[in-house]
Design an enzyme around this catalytic site. Structure first.
Site, PDB file in Angstrom:
ATOM      1  N   SER A   1      13.040   4.898  -1.681  1.00 59.02           N
ATOM      2  CA  SER A   1      14.233   5.676  -1.334  1.00 59.02           C
ATOM      3  C   SER A   1      15.346   5.251  -2.284  1.00 59.02           C
ATOM      4  O   SER A   1      15.182   4.299  -3.055  1.00 59.02           O
ATOM      5  CB  SER A   1      14.646   5.408   0.115  1.00 59.02           C
ATOM      6  OG  SER A   1      13.568   5.694   0.965  1.00 59.02           O
TER       7      SER A   1
ATOM      8  N   ASP B   1      12.246   8.983  -3.792  1.00 60.92           N
ATOM      9  CA  ASP B   1      12.166   9.788  -2.576  1.00 60.92           C
ATOM     10  C   ASP B   1      13.547  10.267  -2.120  1.00 60.92           C
ATOM     11  O   ASP B   1      14.524   9.502  -2.137  1.00 60.92           O
ATOM     12  CB  ASP B   1      11.519   8.918  -1.480  1.00 60.92           C
ATOM     13  CG  ASP B   1      10.856   9.751  -0.403  1.00 60.92           C
ATOM     14  OD1 ASP B   1      10.418  10.872  -0.714  1.00 60.92           O
ATOM     15  OD2 ASP B   1      10.757   9.272   0.753  1.00 60.92           O
ATOM     16  N   HIS B   2      13.622  11.511  -1.705  1.00 63.58           N
ATOM     17  CA  HIS B   2      14.828  12.078  -1.070  1.00 63.58           C
ATOM     18  C   HIS B   2      16.132  11.747  -1.784  1.00 63.58           C
ATOM     19  O   HIS B   2      17.097  11.279  -1.153  1.00 63.58           O
ATOM     20  CB  HIS B   2      14.944  11.594   0.383  1.00 63.58           C
ATOM     21  CG  HIS B   2      13.975  12.244   1.306  1.00 63.58           C
ATOM     22  ND1 HIS B   2      14.080  13.545   1.715  1.00 63.58           N
ATOM     23  CD2 HIS B   2      12.847  11.755   1.884  1.00 63.58           C
ATOM     24  CE1 HIS B   2      13.074  13.838   2.515  1.00 63.58           C
ATOM     25  NE2 HIS B   2      12.300  12.772   2.629  1.00 63.58           N
TER      26      HIS B   2
ATOM     27  N   ASP C   1      16.317  16.177  -3.292  1.00 63.71           N
ATOM     28  CA  ASP C   1      16.414  16.722  -1.941  1.00 63.71           C
ATOM     29  C   ASP C   1      17.762  17.426  -1.783  1.00 63.71           C
ATOM     30  O   ASP C   1      18.762  16.810  -1.403  1.00 63.71           O
ATOM     31  CB  ASP C   1      16.256  15.605  -0.905  1.00 63.71           C
ATOM     32  CG  ASP C   1      16.326  16.148   0.518  1.00 63.71           C
ATOM     33  OD1 ASP C   1      16.617  17.357   0.686  1.00 63.71           O
ATOM     34  OD2 ASP C   1      16.115  15.372   1.464  1.00 63.71           O
TER      35      ASP C   1
ATOM     36  N   GLU D   1      12.365  20.307  -1.653  1.00 61.44           N
ATOM     37  CA  GLU D   1      12.185  20.513  -0.203  1.00 61.44           C
ATOM     38  C   GLU D   1      12.950  21.748   0.246  1.00 61.44           C
ATOM     39  O   GLU D   1      14.067  22.016  -0.205  1.00 61.44           O
ATOM     40  CB  GLU D   1      12.694  19.278   0.563  1.00 61.44           C
ATOM     41  CG  GLU D   1      12.630  19.446   2.084  1.00 61.44           C
ATOM     42  CD  GLU D   1      12.950  18.154   2.847  1.00 61.44           C
ATOM     43  OE1 GLU D   1      12.431  17.093   2.448  1.00 61.44           O
ATOM     44  OE2 GLU D   1      13.727  18.217   3.807  1.00 61.44           O
TER      45      GLU D   1
ATOM     46  N   HIS E   1       6.009  15.207   5.142  1.00 64.18           N
ATOM     47  CA  HIS E   1       6.960  14.120   5.396  1.00 64.18           C
ATOM     48  C   HIS E   1       6.793  13.634   6.835  1.00 64.18           C
ATOM     49  O   HIS E   1       6.232  14.327   7.675  1.00 64.18           O
ATOM     50  CB  HIS E   1       8.396  14.616   5.175  1.00 64.18           C
ATOM     51  CG  HIS E   1       8.762  14.656   3.720  1.00 64.18           C
ATOM     52  ND1 HIS E   1       9.547  13.705   3.131  1.00 64.18           N
ATOM     53  CD2 HIS E   1       8.398  15.505   2.737  1.00 64.18           C
ATOM     54  CE1 HIS E   1       9.665  13.978   1.839  1.00 64.18           C
ATOM     55  NE2 HIS E   1       8.974  15.064   1.581  1.00 64.18           N
ATOM     56  N   GLY E   2       7.326  12.432   7.102  1.00 67.36           N
ATOM     57  CA  GLY E   2       7.355  11.938   8.479  1.00 67.36           C
ATOM     58  C   GLY E   2       5.995  11.521   9.008  1.00 67.36           C
ATOM     59  O   GLY E   2       5.637  11.820  10.157  1.00 67.36           O
TER      60      GLY E   2
ATOM     61  N   THR F   1       4.783   8.498   9.824  1.00 65.54           N
ATOM     62  CA  THR F   1       4.750   7.472  10.876  1.00 65.54           C
ATOM     63  C   THR F   1       4.693   8.104  12.264  1.00 65.54           C
ATOM     64  O   THR F   1       5.502   8.987  12.569  1.00 65.54           O
ATOM     65  CB  THR F   1       6.020   6.584  10.788  1.00 65.54           C
ATOM     66  OG1 THR F   1       6.033   5.956   9.515  1.00 65.54           O
ATOM     67  CG2 THR F   1       6.047   5.531  11.893  1.00 65.54           C
TER      68      THR F   1
ATOM     69  N   THR G   1       8.518   4.452   7.695  1.00 64.30           N
ATOM     70  CA  THR G   1       8.924   3.616   8.826  1.00 64.30           C
ATOM     71  C   THR G   1       7.820   2.641   9.239  1.00 64.30           C
ATOM     72  O   THR G   1       8.095   1.473   9.565  1.00 64.30           O
ATOM     73  CB  THR G   1       9.292   4.528  10.025  1.00 64.30           C
ATOM     74  OG1 THR G   1      10.284   5.456   9.581  1.00 64.30           O
ATOM     75  CG2 THR G   1       9.831   3.743  11.196  1.00 64.30           C
TER      76      THR G   1
HETATM   77  P1  13P Z   1       8.325   8.209   8.139  1.00 60.49           P
HETATM   78  O1  13P Z   1       9.405   7.172   7.997  1.00 60.49           O
HETATM   79  O2  13P Z   1       8.421   8.945   9.414  1.00 60.49           O
HETATM   80  O3  13P Z   1       6.981   7.632   7.884  1.00 60.49           O
HETATM   81  O4  13P Z   1       8.597   9.311   7.012  1.00 60.49           O
HETATM   82  C1  13P Z   1       8.382   8.982   5.673  1.00 60.49           C
HETATM   83  C2  13P Z   1       8.834  10.054   4.760  1.00 60.49           C
HETATM   84  O5  13P Z   1       8.654  11.222   5.012  1.00 60.49           O
HETATM   85  C3  13P Z   1       9.495   9.622   3.539  1.00 60.49           C
HETATM   86  O6  13P Z   1       9.942  10.688   2.774  1.00 60.49           O
END
Ligand code: 13P
Length: 291
Positions: free
Chosen positions: A50, A82-83, A104, A135, A215-216, A218, A240
Site C-alpha cells: 500500500s 496497491d490503491h 485507484d 478500479e 479485492h478484499g 481476507t 488484513t
Molecule cells: P483484505 O485486507 O480484505 O484482505 O483486502 C486486501 C485488498 O483487497 C488489498 O487491495
C-alpha cells in the site's frame, strides 16, 4: 527466475482458471516470507505494498529488495503498488522499479477516473514492461489511505466497465462486486457473482484481454474464494490476514518469552506465521505448481 508484470502471469492464470495470490506486505520480513512460501509451493506471486508502507520504506529500497529476491527465485514475481490515489506517486513507483501499478481513482466521477487511469497507463506503458490496474465501483472498508463507508460502496456497472477498459488502456481490472477490505462483519457477505460473470464475459469472452482482480480476500470462505476464481478472478488480494498474522505472532512470541530480548526470534515467528497463511491461500487459489 524473473521479474514480471502482473498482466503476463494473470493471462495464463485466467486461461487455466486459477488465481495468483497478491499479498500486501508492510515490512521486509513479510516480503521475504511471502517469497519463501511461494517458492516452496512453486507458485507465481504478486507482492503488494500500500502507499503508506511504500513511502515509509521507500519505493527504491522496496524495488531493490524485490529485484534481488525475484532474480534468484525460480518463480515469476511481480511488485505491485496497491490503491494509489496519487498519479504522481504512481509514476514515482514505476520509475523506482515496481512492475505493476494500481491507480485507484474509483472515488472520482467516471470521466475523471478514466482521465487519471489513462495518464498512469500511458506513463507506465511508455517506460515499458509495467502493467496497470484500475478500479471501477468502490470496495467498502479500509485499505491504507482509501476508506469507503458501506453505504458509499457502489458496484461496478458492466457496460461502464467495458468503456473504462477500452478508454484507459488498463492491463488488469478491479470491478467492485461486493467484496470489502478488512474483516467481514458477516460470515456470508453479499457478493454479486452474476455481475462478475457478466463483466468477465464482456471483457474476456473471446480472448483474455484484461484479467480481473478480486479485492478484499481476507475472511472470504474457501468455497466463495474458489467460486470467484472460477468466474474469472485471477488476481486475489489478501492484506488484513497477513497483518493479523504478523501482530498475533509477535504478541504470542513476546507473551511466552517475556524475559528474552532476541529480536531475531520474533522475526522467525513472524516469518513462519506469514508462510503458513500464504500456504493456506495458495491452496485455495489453485496456483501451487503453476510457476
Ligand atoms: P483484505 O485486507 O480484505 O484482505 O483486502 C486486501 C485488498 O483487497 C488489498 O487491495
Amino acid at each position: 527466475m524473473s521479474l514480471v508484470n502482473a498482466k503476463e502471469m494473470l493471462v495464463k492464470a485466467t486461461e487455466e482458471k486459477y488465481a495468483v495470490g497478491a499479498f500486501n506486505i508492510t515490512n521486509l520480513i513479510q516480503m521475504e516470507a511471502v517469497v519463501e512460501a511461494a517458492v516452496n509451493k512453486k507458485a507465481p506471486l504478486i507482492i503488494q505494498t500500500s502507499v503508506t508502507p511504500s513511502k515509509f520504506l521507500g519505493p527504491r529500497v522496496l524495488a531493490i529488495v524485490y529485484k534481488t529476491l525475484a532474480e534468484s527465485a525460480p518463480i515469476p514475481i511481480c511488485l505491485h503498488l496497491d490503491h494509489c490515489t496519487d498519479v504522481e506517486y504512481c509514476k514515482e513507483c514505476a520509475d523506482a522499479g515496481y512492475t505493476n501499478i494500481m491507480i485507484d481513482a474509483s472515488k472520482q466521477a467516471f470521466q475523471e477516473n478514466i482521465k487519471q487511469t489513462k495518464e498512469v497507463c500511458d506513463y507506465c506503458h511508455s517506460i515499458g514492461g509495467i502493467s496497470v490496474e484500475g478500479e471501477l465501483g468502490t470496495v467498502s472498508g479500509i485499505e491504507d489511505q482509501v476508506k469507503v463507508a458501506e453505504d458509499e460502496a457502489a458496484l461496478c456497472d458492466p457496460e461502464q466497465a467495458l468503456k473504462f477498459v477500452d478508454q484507459t488502456g488498463i492491463d488488469i481490472f478491479a470491478p467492485a462486486i461486493g467484496t470489502a477490505h478488512g474483516v467481514y462483519k458477516t460470515k456470508n457477505p453479499k457478493l454479486d457473482f452474476d455481475r462478475l460473470k457478466e463483466i468477465s464475459d464482456l471483457i474476456n469472452g473471446d480472448e483474455i484481454k484484461v484479467p480481473l482482480v478480486i479485492h478484499g480476500g481476507t475472511g472470504l470462505q474457501p468455497d466463495v474464494s474458489k467460486k470467484l476464481v472460477s468466474l474469472g478472478g485471477s488476481k486475489f488480494n489478501v492484506s488484513t490476514d497477513l497483518k493479523h498474522a504478523l501482530i498475533d505472532a509477535t504478541h504470542d512470541y513476546i507473551s511466552s518469552h517475556r524475559d528474552e530480548y532476541n529480536p531475531g526470534k520474533i522475526d522467525i515467528a513472524v516469518r513462519d506465521a506469514i508462510i503458513n497463511r500464504v500456504y493456506y491461500w495458495i491452496n485455495i487459489l489453485g496456483c501451487e505448481g503453476k510457476a
